[in-house]
Design a protein around this motif. Structure first.
Motif, short mmCIF file in Angstrom:
data_model
loop_
_atom_site.label_atom_id
_atom_site.label_comp_id
_atom_site.label_asym_id
_atom_site.label_seq_id
_atom_site.Cartn_x
_atom_site.Cartn_y
_atom_site.Cartn_z
N VAL A 131 -12.30 3.62 -7.60
CA VAL A 131 -13.11 2.40 -7.50
C VAL A 131 -14.47 2.70 -6.88
N ILE A 132 -14.50 3.45 -5.79
CA ILE A 132 -15.78 3.80 -5.15
C ILE A 132 -15.90 5.32 -5.11
N LEU A 133 -17.14 5.78 -5.17
CA LEU A 133 -17.38 7.20 -5.40
C LEU A 133 -17.65 8.05 -4.16
N ASP A 134 -18.26 7.51 -3.14
CA ASP A 134 -18.83 8.36 -2.10
C ASP A 134 -18.31 8.07 -0.71
N THR A 135 -17.05 7.69 -0.60
CA THR A 135 -16.51 7.30 0.69
C THR A 135 -15.53 8.34 1.20
N PRO A 136 -15.70 8.83 2.43
CA PRO A 136 -14.69 9.74 3.00
C PRO A 136 -13.38 8.98 3.21
N ILE A 137 -12.29 9.56 2.77
CA ILE A 137 -10.98 8.91 2.81
C ILE A 137 -9.94 9.86 3.38
N ASP A 138 -9.13 9.35 4.31
CA ASP A 138 -8.01 10.12 4.85
C ASP A 138 -6.75 9.28 4.78
N GLY A 139 -5.68 9.85 4.32
CA GLY A 139 -4.39 9.20 4.24
C GLY A 139 -3.65 9.73 3.03
N PRO A 140 -2.39 9.46 2.93
CA PRO A 140 -1.55 8.76 3.89
C PRO A 140 -1.17 9.64 5.08
N VAL A 141 -0.58 9.01 6.08
CA VAL A 141 -0.12 9.70 7.29
C VAL A 141 1.41 9.59 7.30
N PRO A 142 2.11 10.67 6.93
CA PRO A 142 3.57 10.59 6.73
C PRO A 142 4.34 9.99 7.91
N GLU A 143 3.98 10.34 9.14
CA GLU A 143 4.74 9.84 10.28
C GLU A 143 4.57 8.34 10.49
N LEU A 144 3.54 7.74 9.92
CA LEU A 144 3.34 6.29 10.02
C LEU A 144 3.73 5.56 8.74
N ALA A 145 3.67 6.24 7.61
CA ALA A 145 3.99 5.61 6.33
C ALA A 145 5.41 5.06 6.33
N GLU A 146 6.33 5.74 6.96
CA GLU A 146 7.72 5.25 6.98
C GLU A 146 7.82 3.93 7.74
N GLN A 147 7.01 3.73 8.78
CA GLN A 147 7.00 2.46 9.49
C GLN A 147 6.50 1.34 8.57
N VAL A 148 5.49 1.63 7.77
CA VAL A 148 4.97 0.65 6.82
C VAL A 148 6.03 0.35 5.77
N HIS A 149 6.71 1.37 5.31
CA HIS A 149 7.80 1.20 4.33
C HIS A 149 8.85 0.24 4.88
N GLN A 150 9.22 0.40 6.13
CA GLN A 150 10.22 -0.47 6.74
C GLN A 150 9.74 -1.92 6.78
N LEU A 151 8.48 -2.15 7.07
CA LEU A 151 7.94 -3.52 7.08
C LEU A 151 8.04 -4.16 5.70
N HIS A 152 7.75 -3.38 4.67
CA HIS A 152 7.84 -3.92 3.31
C HIS A 152 9.30 -4.19 2.93
N ARG A 153 10.22 -3.36 3.36
CA ARG A 153 11.65 -3.63 3.11
C ARG A 153 12.05 -4.94 3.77
N GLN A 154 11.58 -5.14 5.01
CA GLN A 154 11.91 -6.39 5.72
C GLN A 154 11.32 -7.60 4.99
N PHE A 155 10.07 -7.50 4.57
CA PHE A 155 9.42 -8.62 3.88
C PHE A 155 10.18 -9.00 2.61
N HIS A 156 10.52 -8.02 1.81
CA HIS A 156 11.18 -8.32 0.53
C HIS A 156 12.64 -8.72 0.73
N ALA A 157 13.28 -8.26 1.79
CA ALA A 157 14.63 -8.72 2.10
C ALA A 157 14.61 -10.20 2.48
N MET A 158 13.56 -10.64 3.18
CA MET A 158 13.42 -12.05 3.58
C MET A 158 13.23 -12.95 2.36
N ARG A 159 12.65 -12.43 1.30
CA ARG A 159 12.30 -13.23 0.12
C ARG A 159 13.46 -13.37 -0.86
N ARG A 160 14.54 -12.65 -0.62
CA ARG A 160 15.69 -12.71 -1.56
C ARG A 160 16.59 -13.84 -1.24
#
Length: 160
Positions: A131-160
């Motif tokens: 989408v954009i051409l000239d921006t420095p980008i860092d990620g993902p961060v494996p040790e934090l990505a799993e925490q984000v994954h857990q939040l999404h599991r919780q969100f979608h479990a609430m919606r069922r």
């Protein structure tokens, strides 16, 4: 290269994503940090009401456009729990913000949602670099990505 300061800000993004989840919203959080390390603004998702443009990265881009000079924007960093969607990446680019650091990637999110049986988004999944051409980008961060994954599991479990 991710450093201790980056990890601190990313952890705050995950806290903000947790706040969004507690409010019944999709778990995304973002922080805008100046070149000297000062937190300028932060936000979390506000899409539960039906306006799916209410992403924190988009809000931070608008805030920066109104409150920072072009030079200050170019030196600022946006930290976020999840990689920018195409809308937010475009806003970031149009406003002229600097570096982006994210805990989890869009590719990871698509995989997680698929594993949970969530229908794909109507918006094409593009990396920030598509989408954009000239921006420095860092990620993902494996040790934090799993925490984000857990939040999404919780969100979608609430919606069922």
């Amino acid at each position: 290269m991710i450093n201790d300061s980056d990890l601190k800000h990313l952890r705050r993004c995950i806290e903000l994503a947790s706040i969004a989840l507690e409010k019944g919203d999709e778990p995304f959080g973002s922080v805008l940090v100046s070149a000297n390390g000062e937190v300028l603004a932060e936000d979390h998702n506000h899409v539960a009401g039906g306006d799916h443009t209410q992403h924190p990265e988009f809000a931070l881009a608008r805030w920066a456009a109104s409150n920072l000079t072009p030079e200050e924007r170019s030196k600022a960093t946006v930290y976020t729990s999840g990689e920018h969607c195409p809308m937010c990446a475009a806003a970031h680019g149009w406003v002229g913000l600097g570096r982006i650091v994210y805990a989890s990637s869009s590719e990871q999110l698509v995989k997680w949602l698929s594993e949970m049986g969530v229908a794909p988004s109507r918006v094409r999944n593009l990396s920030i670099q598509d989408v954009i051409l000239d921006t420095p980008i860092d990620g993902p961060v494996p040790e934090l990505a799993e925490q984000v994954h857990q939040l999404h599991r919780q969100f979608h479990a609430m919606r069922r």
